[in-house]
Design a protein around this motif. Structure first.
Motif, PDB file in Angstrom:
ATOM      1  N   ASP A 108      -6.019  -8.274  -3.242  1.00 15.41           N
ATOM      2  CA  ASP A 108      -7.138  -8.655  -3.272  1.00 15.41           C
ATOM      3  C   ASP A 108      -7.483  -7.172  -3.866  1.00 15.41           C
ATOM      4  O   ASP A 108      -8.547  -5.961  -3.433  1.00 15.41           O
ATOM      5  CB  ASP A 108      -7.520  -8.206  -1.551  1.00 15.41           C
ATOM      6  N   GLN A 120     -10.236  -5.450  -6.307  1.00 18.00           N
ATOM      7  CA  GLN A 120     -11.455  -6.209  -6.695  1.00 18.00           C
ATOM      8  C   GLN A 120     -11.255  -5.483  -8.209  1.00 18.00           C
ATOM      9  O   GLN A 120     -11.410  -4.355  -8.286  1.00 18.00           O
ATOM     10  CB  GLN A 120     -12.417  -5.459  -6.330  1.00 18.00           C
ATOM     11  N   ARG A 128      -4.546 -12.312 -13.353  1.00 19.06           N
ATOM     12  CA  ARG A 128      -5.849 -12.917 -12.172  1.00 19.06           C
ATOM     13  C   ARG A 128      -5.516 -13.012 -10.969  1.00 19.06           C
ATOM     14  O   ARG A 128      -6.157 -12.432 -10.088  1.00 19.06           O
ATOM     15  CB  ARG A 128      -7.089 -13.464 -12.970  1.00 19.06           C
ATOM     16  N   SER A 148      -5.613 -10.988  -7.945  1.00 15.81           N
ATOM     17  CA  SER A 148      -6.736 -11.422  -6.313  1.00 15.81           C
ATOM     18  C   SER A 148      -6.368 -11.588  -5.094  1.00 15.81           C
ATOM     19  O   SER A 148      -6.407 -12.103  -4.518  1.00 15.81           O
ATOM     20  CB  SER A 148      -7.372 -13.235  -6.990  1.00 15.81           C
TER      21      SER A 148
END
Length: 208
Positions: free
Chosen positions: A28, A30, A21, A25
């Motif tokens: 970037d 999504q 995760r 993140s």
């Protein structure tokens, strides 16, 4: 995994999913995501989907291992001796590749992978094969299975598995596709998941 930086944390399912995760993140990227687990990462996909269902759109597995597989096939969890973590740093892995690379390459028919693919696999294996994280993760499989055996794919989540039927078959008629279907059923809290498996064989594709 073997392209990744080495981690200093224990190879628990919680840490592995947390790192996944964090990487998404930081890049970037999504969600929600379509998870594509292979082998032991089926356990991590189960944990991810159970703990963070809003982040997972679907699961498409390629011969994934789910938490119920060891019990179903009456198998012991795999393990690796600790000394293997020295194979790459000592240069033994590079020497082994030079002598016979077959144990380091994927099992596939002639022409499936390009020469570039195979050379890249050899380079990765010589560089980071059996590193300390790989060894620690293998030896944590039993604990991670125990951690996830009561978890579930959400009932409204599409789940698709590809499996080679001949890969695992016992005298009692137990098969990989039935193992995946059974695990999905046992781990469903809220009814049936939208579950499909495609069995890959030497003949036509078979839908189960």
């Amino acid at each position: 995994m073997e392209w990744s930086d080495l981690a200093e944390t224990d190879r628990t399912v919680e840490n592995i999913v947390r790192e996944m995760r964090a990487a998404l993140s930081k890049a970037d990227i999504q969600g929600p995501y379509i998870l594509m687990p292979h082998s032991v990462s089926g356990i991590y996909s189960m944990y991810y989907a159970d703990q963070y269902p809003e982040e997972v759109k679907a699961v498409i597995g390629i011969d994934p291992t789910l938490p119920g597989a060891l019990d179903y096939f009456n198998e012991s969890p795999p393990s690796m001796p600790g000394f293997l973590k020295y194979v790459a740093p000592s240069g033994i892995g590079r020497l082994a590749l030079m002598i016979d690379s077959r144990n380091f390459l994927p099992e596939a028919g002639e022409g499936t992978y390009s020469k570039e693919n195979l050379d890249q696999t050899k380079a990765i294996s010589a560089w980071k094969g059996y590193n300390r994280n790989v060894v620690a993760e293998a030896n944590a499989i039993k604990k991670n299975i125990d951690q996830t055996k009561d978890m579930a794919f959400p009932a409204d989540m599409p789940v698709l598995f590809f499996t080679k039927e001949q890969a695992r078959r016992l005298l009692m008629g137990r098969t990989m596709s039935h193992s995946l279907k059974r695990s999905s059923r046992l781990n469903q809290r809220a009814g049936w998941c939208r579950w499909t498996a495609i069995t890959i064989s030497t003949g036509p594709v078979q839908w189960k």
